[in-house]
Each structure stands twice: as C-alpha cells, then as structure tokens.
Design a protein around this motif. Structure first.
Motif, PDB file in Angstrom:
ATOM      1  N   PHE A  60      48.209  42.769  42.575  1.00 14.22           N
ATOM      2  CA  PHE A  60      46.985  42.041  42.223  1.00 14.22           C
ATOM      3  C   PHE A  60      46.016  42.121  43.387  1.00 14.22           C
ATOM      4  CE2 PHE A  60      44.073  38.543  41.868  1.00 14.22           C
ATOM      5  CZ  PHE A  60      43.804  38.456  40.515  1.00 14.22           C
ATOM      6  N   MET A  61      44.820  42.658  43.122  1.00 12.23           N
ATOM      7  CA  MET A  61      43.798  42.770  44.160  1.00 12.23           C
ATOM      8  C   MET A  61      42.675  41.770  43.914  1.00 12.23           C
ATOM      9  SD  MET A  61      41.375  46.015  45.266  1.00 12.23           S
ATOM     10  CE  MET A  61      42.766  47.106  45.515  1.00 12.23           C
ATOM     11  N   PHE A  62      42.431  40.918  44.907  1.00 13.97           N
ATOM     12  CA  PHE A  62      41.311  39.994  44.833  1.00 13.97           C
ATOM     13  C   PHE A  62      40.015  40.760  45.083  1.00 13.97           C
ATOM     14  CE2 PHE A  62      44.823  37.158  46.050  1.00 13.97           C
ATOM     15  CZ  PHE A  62      44.671  36.151  45.109  1.00 13.97           C
ATOM     16  N   THR A  63      38.998  40.402  44.326  1.00 16.66           N
ATOM     17  CA  THR A  63      37.709  41.065  44.480  1.00 16.66           C
ATOM     18  C   THR A  63      36.617  40.116  44.942  1.00 16.66           C
ATOM     19  OG1 THR A  63      37.260  40.698  42.126  1.00 16.66           O
ATOM     20  CG2 THR A  63      38.258  42.800  42.746  1.00 16.66           C
ATOM     21  N   ASN A  64      36.993  38.890  45.269  1.00 18.30           N
ATOM     22  CA  ASN A  64      36.027  37.918  45.748  1.00 18.30           C
ATOM     23  C   ASN A  64      36.731  36.988  46.722  1.00 18.30           C
ATOM     24  OD1 ASN A  64      34.324  35.470  45.912  1.00 18.30           O
ATOM     25  ND2 ASN A  64      33.145  36.408  44.249  1.00 18.30           N
ATOM     26  N   SER A  65      36.169  36.827  47.914  1.00 19.25           N
ATOM     27  CA  SER A  65      36.816  36.006  48.935  1.00 19.25           C
ATOM     28  C   SER A  65      36.695  34.522  48.648  1.00 19.25           C
ATOM     29  CB  SER A  65      36.198  36.312  50.316  1.00 19.25           C
ATOM     30  OG  SER A  65      34.797  36.091  50.296  1.00 19.25           O
ATOM     31  N   ASP A  66      35.766  34.124  47.771  1.00 21.47           N
ATOM     32  CA  ASP A  66      35.565  32.707  47.467  1.00 21.47           C
ATOM     33  C   ASP A  66      36.283  32.271  46.197  1.00 21.47           C
ATOM     34  OD1 ASP A  66      33.901  32.360  49.694  1.00 21.47           O
ATOM     35  OD2 ASP A  66      32.168  33.113  48.581  1.00 21.47           O
ATOM     36  N   GLU A  67      36.443  33.189  45.257  1.00 23.10           N
ATOM     37  CA  GLU A  67      37.081  32.851  43.987  1.00 23.10           C
ATOM     38  C   GLU A  67      38.325  33.720  43.791  1.00 23.10           C
ATOM     39  OE1 GLU A  67      34.212  33.359  40.953  1.00 23.10           O
ATOM     40  OE2 GLU A  67      32.838  31.833  41.730  1.00 23.10           O
ATOM     41  N   PRO A  68      39.347  33.179  43.109  1.00 22.36           N
ATOM     42  CA  PRO A  68      40.597  33.931  42.926  1.00 22.36           C
ATOM     43  C   PRO A  68      40.532  34.907  41.758  1.00 22.36           C
ATOM     44  CG  PRO A  68      40.838  31.764  41.983  1.00 22.36           C
ATOM     45  CD  PRO A  68      39.450  31.801  42.583  1.00 22.36           C
ATOM     46  N   THR A  69      39.507  35.748  41.742  1.00 21.45           N
ATOM     47  CA  THR A  69      39.345  36.711  40.656  1.00 21.45           C
ATOM     48  C   THR A  69      39.780  38.090  41.121  1.00 21.45           C
ATOM     49  OG1 THR A  69      37.050  37.095  41.314  1.00 21.45           O
ATOM     50  CG2 THR A  69      37.455  35.424  39.626  1.00 21.45           C
ATOM     51  N   GLY A  70      40.227  38.911  40.176  1.00 25.73           N
ATOM     52  CA  GLY A  70      40.631  40.251  40.563  1.00 25.73           C
ATOM     53  C   GLY A  70      41.286  41.004  39.430  1.00 25.73           C
ATOM     54  N   TYR A  71      41.998  42.056  39.796  1.00 23.10           N
ATOM     55  CA  TYR A  71      42.634  42.941  38.830  1.00 23.10           C
ATOM     56  C   TYR A  71      44.071  43.220  39.257  1.00 23.10           C
ATOM     57  CZ  TYR A  71      37.786  43.867  37.431  1.00 23.10           C
ATOM     58  OH  TYR A  71      36.484  43.733  37.021  1.00 23.10           O
ATOM     59  N   ALA A  72      44.937  43.417  38.263  1.00 19.31           N
ATOM     60  CA  ALA A  72      46.332  43.759  38.516  1.00 19.31           C
ATOM     61  C   ALA A  72      46.560  45.221  38.170  1.00 19.31           C
ATOM     62  CB  ALA A  72      47.260  42.860  37.702  1.00 19.31           C
ATOM     63  N   TYR A  73      47.266  45.924  39.059  1.00 19.76           N
ATOM     64  CA  TYR A  73      47.488  47.361  38.883  1.00 19.76           C
ATOM     65  C   TYR A  73      48.912  47.633  38.418  1.00 19.76           C
ATOM     66  CZ  TYR A  73      47.869  52.347  39.925  1.00 19.76           C
ATOM     67  OH  TYR A  73      48.077  53.704  39.834  1.00 19.76           O
ATOM     68  N   ASP A  74      49.033  48.386  37.330  1.00 15.97           N
ATOM     69  CA  ASP A  74      50.316  48.810  36.786  1.00 15.97           C
ATOM     70  C   ASP A  74      50.552  50.258  37.218  1.00 15.97           C
ATOM     71  OD1 ASP A  74      52.457  49.695  35.313  1.00 15.97           O
ATOM     72  OD2 ASP A  74      51.710  49.010  33.374  1.00 15.97           O
ATOM     73  N   PRO A  75      51.523  50.527  38.122  1.00 13.30           N
ATOM     74  CA  PRO A  75      51.727  51.888  38.626  1.00 13.30           C
ATOM     75  C   PRO A  75      52.346  52.840  37.609  1.00 13.30           C
ATOM     76  CG  PRO A  75      53.438  50.453  39.482  1.00 13.30           C
ATOM     77  CD  PRO A  75      52.484  49.575  38.726  1.00 13.30           C
ATOM     78  N   VAL A  76      52.955  52.307  36.546  1.00  6.31           N
ATOM     79  CA  VAL A  76      53.560  53.170  35.529  1.00  6.31           C
ATOM     80  C   VAL A  76      52.492  53.749  34.612  1.00  6.31           C
ATOM     81  CG1 VAL A  76      55.157  53.261  33.583  1.00  6.31           C
ATOM     82  CG2 VAL A  76      55.741  51.925  35.616  1.00  6.31           C
ATOM     83  N   LEU A  77      51.665  52.880  34.048  1.00  6.44           N
ATOM     84  CA  LEU A  77      50.577  53.339  33.184  1.00  6.44           C
ATOM     85  C   LEU A  77      49.333  53.717  33.976  1.00  6.44           C
ATOM     86  CD1 LEU A  77      50.899  50.741  30.269  1.00  6.44           C
ATOM     87  CD2 LEU A  77      51.899  53.029  30.446  1.00  6.44           C
ATOM     88  N   ARG A  78      49.354  53.410  35.297  1.00 10.94           N
ATOM     89  CA  ARG A  78      48.222  53.722  36.192  1.00 10.94           C
ATOM     90  C   ARG A  78      46.924  53.128  35.645  1.00 10.94           C
ATOM     91  NH1 ARG A  78      48.650  57.017  40.216  1.00 10.94           N
ATOM     92  NH2 ARG A  78      46.554  57.882  40.003  1.00 10.94           N
ATOM     93  N   LYS A  79      46.976  51.835  35.329  1.00 11.64           N
ATOM     94  CA  LYS A  79      45.806  51.128  34.826  1.00 11.64           C
ATOM     95  C   LYS A  79      45.657  49.798  35.542  1.00 11.64           C
ATOM     96  CE  LYS A  79      45.446  52.968  30.115  1.00 11.64           C
ATOM     97  NZ  LYS A  79      45.380  52.620  28.672  1.00 11.64           N
ATOM     98  N   TRP A  80      44.411  49.331  35.591  1.00 14.06           N
ATOM     99  CA  TRP A  80      44.094  48.016  36.131  1.00 14.06           C
ATOM    100  C   TRP A  80      43.818  47.062  34.976  1.00 14.06           C
ATOM    101  CZ3 TRP A  80      44.149  46.812  41.330  1.00 14.06           C
ATOM    102  CH2 TRP A  80      44.197  47.888  42.226  1.00 14.06           C
ATOM    103  N   TYR A  81      44.278  45.823  35.115  1.00 11.21           N
ATOM    104  CA  TYR A  81      44.067  44.819  34.074  1.00 11.21           C
ATOM    105  C   TYR A  81      43.413  43.577  34.670  1.00 11.21           C
ATOM    106  CZ  TYR A  81      47.568  47.754  31.815  1.00 11.21           C
ATOM    107  OH  TYR A  81      48.256  48.820  31.316  1.00 11.21           O
ATOM    108  N   GLY A  82      42.397  43.099  33.976  1.00 11.93           N
ATOM    109  CA  GLY A  82      41.758  41.864  34.407  1.00 11.93           C
ATOM    110  C   GLY A  82      42.557  40.668  33.933  1.00 11.93           C
ATOM    111  N   ILE A  83      43.174  39.944  34.850  1.00 14.25           N
ATOM    112  CA  ILE A  83      43.933  38.749  34.487  1.00 14.25           C
ATOM    113  C   ILE A  83      43.479  37.589  35.373  1.00 14.25           C
ATOM    114  CG2 ILE A  83      45.921  40.097  33.754  1.00 14.25           C
ATOM    115  CD1 ILE A  83      47.356  39.292  36.289  1.00 14.25           C
ATOM    116  N   GLU A  84      43.693  36.386  34.882  1.00 14.79           N
ATOM    117  CA  GLU A  84      43.327  35.184  35.621  1.00 14.79           C
ATOM    118  C   GLU A  84      44.580  34.520  36.177  1.00 14.79           C
ATOM    119  OE1 GLU A  84      41.091  32.643  33.122  1.00 14.79           O
ATOM    120  OE2 GLU A  84      39.436  34.055  32.836  1.00 14.79           O
ATOM    121  N   LEU A  85      44.512  34.129  37.423  1.00 10.40           N
ATOM    122  CA  LEU A  85      45.638  33.448  38.055  1.00 10.40           C
ATOM    123  C   LEU A  85      45.491  31.938  37.895  1.00 10.40           C
ATOM    124  CD1 LEU A  85      45.880  35.460  41.408  1.00 10.40           C
ATOM    125  CD2 LEU A  85      47.271  35.754  39.357  1.00 10.40           C
ATOM    126  N   PRO A  86      46.557  31.238  37.536  1.00  9.04           N
ATOM    127  CA  PRO A  86      46.471  29.779  37.391  1.00  9.04           C
ATOM    128  C   PRO A  86      46.561  29.068  38.737  1.00  9.04           C
ATOM    129  CG  PRO A  86      48.686  30.535  36.874  1.00  9.04           C
ATOM    130  CD  PRO A  86      47.873  31.770  37.157  1.00  9.04           C
TER     131      PRO A  86
END
Length: 405
Positions: A96-122
């Motif tokens: 999971f890569m954070f894309t904002n230092s102020d908010e916990p937003t980002g994308y999760a990377y799946d190395p098998v399908l080689r795709k990024w997914y936008g998910i929200e962390l609780p």
C-alpha cells in the motif's frame, strides 16, 4: 465484508493509463438468452460448490463476484466463507502506497496481476502513523500520544480498537512490532519506547511492552538504561524474538552508528541484559529496515560510503543466521540509479518471499523476490509527484479474508 470496499483498478501498459471500476455480471457469464431458453448454472449448483468455485479466485475477483447477485454476495460475505482456511489460496503480499502526507489515501499494488487498486484504510488518520502487519492483519498507532492503537484487516475492513499501552505516553522514540499465529490467529504486539534520561545526553531508558490478544492485556516486560545507545522506530518479531535497531548516541566508542538488539519474548526468564544481546551491523549503514521473511530475520539497509558513512552508495539485503549477518544480494546499479535522487533513508518492507523498496521522494516501487533472486519494477503507480517536497511511503501486507482482529 464489514464495511463498503470500493475497488478501482489502475493499470499502466506504458502508453496509457486505464482507470475503471470492476466489471459486473457480464465478466463472469455472457448475456442470458432473452427468451429464457438458457438455464443458469448458478441455479443448479448448491451453495457449498459455489463457495468452492469462488474460493479459487484472487482476492480482488472475490470482491467483484460479490456484486454479481444476491446469492453470491451472501456466500462471499458469510463467516463460513471468510474464515474457512481451505478457501484461502496463497496470495503474494501487496504494497500500500500513501499518496498524501496529510491524509491516509493511496493505492494497493498486487504483484501477481500487476495492478494498483484504490482502497480506503479504516481508522488511520494520517500516513505518519506507525504501521506494522502480519498474516493479513495491520496495526495502526498514532504518532502523537502513541497510545491510540487499532488492529484491522484492510481487505474486509474489520477493526478492533485496543486498550492504551502502559509506560510513558510521550517517549522520544517508539518502535512497533507484531506477530500473528497462523494457526490460532492470536497475536502479540510489542512496543519499544526510548526516553532520554533528563540532563544526560548519553543515557537512554528502554522499555518493552507486550500485548497478548488471548489475554487482551498489556504487560511491561523490561525496563533498562543503555549507555551511549538509543532506540528508534524499527523493530520486528521473528520466531519468538523481538529485534529492534538501536543508534549510537555518543559517549562510548562504536565502530558503527547502528546495532541490533535481540530480546526473547517467548522465554524472558533466560534473557540477559539488553547490552549483552547486541548484534553488530553488517557494515556502515545509513538506515536499516527489518522484516520477517518466513521466520528468518532479514534487513534491507543503505550502505554508506567509506569516507562519508552518512551518504548512501548502494542498498544491500542480509539475513541473520546464528547472530551473524549473511549478505544475500546488493541492488544492481541500474536499479539504484533508476530511482533518480535517492536519500540516505528510504522505505522498505516485506514478508514471505517478497520485498518492496521505495524512495521517499518518488512513487517508483521496486520489488525483490527472495526465492528466485529477481529484481523487478512494479507497474507505474497511478499518481504523480505534484510538488518537489512531496513524500511517498507505504507498507506491505498479506491480503486475506479469513482473519479478523
């Protein structure tokens, strides 16, 4: 799932970027004959067989399947499906890569399908919080009071707030580690707090606090004063031993700025003093990142220049065997240079056989497979650097459905 999960897929083939929500029913079966002559296989199969079929899908596809129809949704979200170990196919660790230092937003990377997914962390409020993971669970701890802790499954969004840890509420340095038992799903949390002795620049009080999920209680396991060494924020639990890095604070001779302390949390009665459990660093390091790789302690470290140990010249990976470091590999120059400007400190985490390495100043992500000794760049993350001082960081976790905090 406990909570709504909005999965958005992001892939980059080098010429364009595709952003779309997951397809619906038609991806799993073509349109049914409008005259009603076709018979849906779904109506002929019992729930147990449908469950077995769905279990063969990757985690992301399971979530997509839950939107096909009410029956599939009820199967996928049932406790019997999520908590059945036989429904859990081996999954490669995600990042999971954070894309904002102020908010916990980002994308999760799946190395098998080689795709990024936008998910929200609780629960988590900012990306600066302490984050550790083990076997599908992730623990968040705030960076202010360092007393707000939450255990969660980032895939199912199941969360549990933990009671405040004991000890000093405001320590100078804090390290967080956790370990999940793969059979019982019980877990241990460890917090290492480091506080400078008032009016003394070389003495530091180190305290270790442990939380056992089965007892749901904290205990202070050890308090000791170290001369010339302080704790930091890097620790990991591996095979019943808590390892954490300490840093030279001056006052005593030292060949390196870093050292490792091993503390046996499974047999504390046989534990000597922390000072006697020091393990020397493999070389002059600019930073070190610890990780549990199949119950082996692995460290990814920045290698300092001989004449300027605070300036990074490369990155190495070591494994600890009988209190001695064994070098596994060094990052080839073409990958090291591929990051562009690389600071002396960087983000790195891993589990199983997968290691992720990321520069704080770039969204570029490099992977290393320990089993086949292969370096590989991830697919390009669907985010760009908007300003020069923008920072990127992240963490590794295992995507699992069957475990809950």
């Amino acid at each position: 799932m406990a909570g709504d999960t909005s999965w958005v897929s992001h892939s980059d083939d080098g010429t364009r970027r595709e952003t779309r929500e997951f397809d619906s029913v038609l991806e799993f079966g073509e349109e049914v004959d409008k005259e009603g002559t076709a018979i849906s296989v779904n109506t002929l199969l019992p729930d147990e067989l449908v469950e077995r079929i769905l279990a063969y899908l990757p985690v992301v596809s399971i979530f997509r399947a839950s939107s096909v129809c009410k029956r599939w949704f009820e199967i996928v979200t049932s406790d019997s499906f999520q908590w059945n170990p036989s429904n859990s196919l081996p999954q490669r660790p995600w990042y999971f890569m954070f894309t904002n230092s102020d908010e916990p937003t980002g994308y999760a990377y799946d190395p098998v399908l080689r795709k990024w997914y936008g998910i929200e962390l609780p629960f988590i409020e900012t990306s600066s919080w302490f984050i550790v993971s083990s076997y599908g669970l992730v623990c968040f701890m705030d960076n202010d009071s360092r007393s707000k802790l939450c255990m969660c499954n980032p895939i199912t969004k199941r969360c549990r707030r933990l009671e405040d840890p004991p000890g000093l509420k405001y320590s100078d340095y804090t390290a967080l580690a956790m370990s999940v038992n793969r059979k019982s799903h019980s877990y241990i949390l460890a917090i290492v707090k480091s506080k400078q002795i008032p009016e003394d620049f070389v003495q530091w009080e180190i305290s270790i606090h442990l939380y056992h999920s089965q007892k749901e209680t904290w205990m202070t396991s050890l308090t000791e004063v170290l001369m010339g060494w302080r704790g930091g924020n890097e620790s990991v639990i591996c095979n019943g031993v808590l390892y954490f890095l300490v840093y030279s604070a001056g006052g005593v001779p030292s060949e390196s700025r870093h050292a490792l302390i091993a503390y046996n949390i499974s047999n504390r009665t046989s534990q000597a003093t922390l000072r006697r459990s020091f393990i020397a660093a493999p070389c002059s390091l600019t930073c070190g990142r610890l990780m549990n790789m199949k119950e082996k302690l692995v460290m990814v470290g920045g290698i300092g220049k001989q004449d300027r140990p605070d300036i990074i010249k490369g990155i190495g990976i070591w494994v600890l065997n009988d209190r001695k470091w064994e070098e596994i590999v060094r990052m080839p120059p073409k990958y090291f240079q591929g990051f562009g400007e690389f600071d002396d400190v960087f983000a790195s985490s891993g589990t199983d056989d997968q290691i992720y390495i990321q520069s704080y100043g770039s969204p570029a992500l490099l992977t290393f497979d320990m089993s086949i000794k292969q370096w590989k760049w991830s697919q390009k993350c669907p985010v760009t650097k908007r300003f020069p001082l923008q920072l990127f960081t992240g963490f590794c976790f295992e995507p699992r459905l069957e475990i809950a905090p």
